[in-house]
Every structure is written in structure tokens, then in C-alpha cells.
Scaffold this motif. Structure first.
Motif, mmCIF file in Angstrom:
data_model
loop_
_atom_site.group_PDB
_atom_site.id
_atom_site.type_symbol
_atom_site.label_atom_id
_atom_site.label_comp_id
_atom_site.label_asym_id
_atom_site.label_seq_id
_atom_site.Cartn_x
_atom_site.Cartn_y
_atom_site.Cartn_z
ATOM 1 N N LYS A 15 3.512 -5.056 -15.103
ATOM 2 C CA LYS A 15 3.620 -4.949 -13.651
ATOM 3 C C LYS A 15 2.702 -5.986 -13.011
ATOM 4 O O LYS A 15 1.515 -6.076 -13.355
ATOM 5 N N ASP A 50 -0.567 -4.704 -11.507
ATOM 6 C CA ASP A 50 -1.662 -4.365 -12.413
ATOM 7 C C ASP A 50 -2.637 -5.524 -12.580
ATOM 8 O O ASP A 50 -3.789 -5.332 -12.978
ATOM 9 N N ASP A 62 8.093 -5.733 -8.778
ATOM 10 C CA ASP A 62 6.784 -5.577 -9.396
ATOM 11 C C ASP A 62 6.897 -5.688 -10.909
ATOM 12 O O ASP A 62 6.048 -6.272 -11.574
ATOM 13 N N ASN A 63 7.969 -5.146 -11.463
ATOM 14 C CA ASN A 63 8.161 -5.143 -12.908
ATOM 15 C C ASN A 63 8.606 -6.521 -13.394
ATOM 16 O O ASN A 63 9.534 -7.120 -12.853
#
Length: 217
Positions: A187, A190, A202-203
């Protein structure tokens, strides 16, 4: 007659080039999907044939893909005990490649007036992955480790598949080589790279193609 003469010259030229091309003398590729083809030990990443392909969602309309190349690092590998393998590789973020020069520039753009950059910034730190454990099942493995990206370290799990190994021809430098394909997911948020979420996903899906070489002698 002129047409026949031209065709003959073209054929002779092609033959001459092939005579000087080492690949033309290799009847079969040196690599096979058999780890016993190598002796094991310390292998170095081949920057010209190791890359990390990343893909994320763009506005829910299409996926977008970029590449990190020139990966360096090392692999310790014993074909008789593959679960004892360890890998430590460095990925130069500053060499990111995309299909859009504008996007590439944005990824490496400094923040305005001293603010945080949207993505990696003008002088990004290299990323690094260091394995902590390897679990092998036949030709596949689950590799857990720590990924440091944008100055932040997080645990990451990769699924790897042994691709091939063998002895390189002398014309190509000789020595043993082996390669793997891998997949994983992280992600962006993160690692402090959450700009544009949720319009840009995001992924991030990772596709890794890695080659390692053991120097001859």
C-alpha cells in the motif's frame, strides 16, 4: 538477374552477421527449470535483467504500470537447501520509468517551497528489500522480508517461482545464473506515498523478474 544478385548479397550478409553472433552458435538456451544445474553459493543481481513492475488503479478506469530497473544486490542460494536462501536487493527509485514523461517528472518532483513532495521527490532514497525467511514448496516459495521505501520500513511477503538456472556461455561471460519470477502487493499509504488516493489507487501490485549471476572462477 539484378533481383537474384541482390538476394544473394542479402543472404551472404545475414550469414556473415550470424557467424559473429554468439547466440547463433547456442543450439539451446543454457537455462533449465532444474536447480541442480548450479552449484550454489553467492550470486549477484543482474541489473540488466532484473526489474520490478508496479501497477495501480487509475480513477477506476484503467490500470497504470511503471518499472524500476537497474536493481542490484545479492542472493545466497543452495540448491540442496533452498529454504536457507536469503536475498538483499536495492532498487534505485530515481530511475523509475513510466510511459508518460510528465508523470515520471511528477514522481521525482521536489515539494514546493520546502513542502513534502507529492511522491518520491527530486533526490529519492533507494528502496531495499531484505529477506527474513523463505518457505519453499516444490518450484515455488513464499519470501517474507522487510521493504524500506521512502525511508519507511514495513514487512512484505512475496510469492516467488523458480524460473531457470544454468551455465552461461563463455561468450556471455560464463558463470552460473538463475532466475525467479515473483509477485506481491503493498500500500502506498504505508510508505508515506498517499498522494492522490482514492483517485489513484492505494494498492500497488508488484511483478518481479529477477536474474542472478555467479561470477566465473
Amino acid at each position: 538477374m539484378r533481383l537474384i544478385h541482390a538476394a544473394a548479397i542479402a543472404l551472404l550478409s545475414t550469414t556473415a552477421v550470424a557467424a559473429h553472433d554468439p547466440a547463433q552458435h547456442q543450439a539451446t538456451p543454457p537455462g533449465t527449470p532444474d536447480v541442480s544445474a548450479i552449484s550454489g553459493g553467492h550470486y549477484e543481481a543482474d541489473p540488466a535483467h532484473t526489474l520490478v513492475v508496479w501497477t495501480l488503479d487509475h480513477m477506476g478506469i484503467s490500470p497504470y504500470t511503471g518499472i524500476f530497473g537497474d536493481v542490484t544486490g545479492m542472493l545466497m542460494f543452495d540448491p540442496k537447501n533452498p529454504s536457507a536462501a536469503s536475498v538483499d536487493v536495492t532498487i534505485p527509485i530515481a530511475k523509475v520509468v513510466t510511459a508518460s514523461q510528465g508523470l515520471t517528472d511528477h514522481l521525482l518532483r521536489a515539494g514546493k517551497d520546502g513542502a513534502q513532495p507529492d511522491f518520491f521527490g527530486a533526490n529519492p532514497m533507494d528502496a531495499r528489500f531484505v529477506s527474513t525467511a523463505v518457505k519453499v514448496e516444490r518450484q515455488s516459495a513464499t519470501i517474507t522480508g522487510n521493504l524500506t521505501l521512502n525511508g519507511i520500513t514495513k514487512p512484505v511477503t512475496l510469492n516467488a517461482r523458480f524460473y531457470g538456472a544454468g551455465q552461461l556461455p563463455e561468450q556471455m561471460g560464463g558463470g552460473e545464473a538463475l532466475g525467479f519470477s515473483g509477485t506481491g502487493s503493498i500500500k502506498r499509504s504505508d510508505f508515506g506515498l498517499g498522494y492522490g488516493i482514492p483517485m489513484v489507487g492505494d494498492n500497488v501490485d508488484l511483478q518481479i523478474e529477477a536474474a542472478f549471476m555467479k561470477k566465473a572462477g
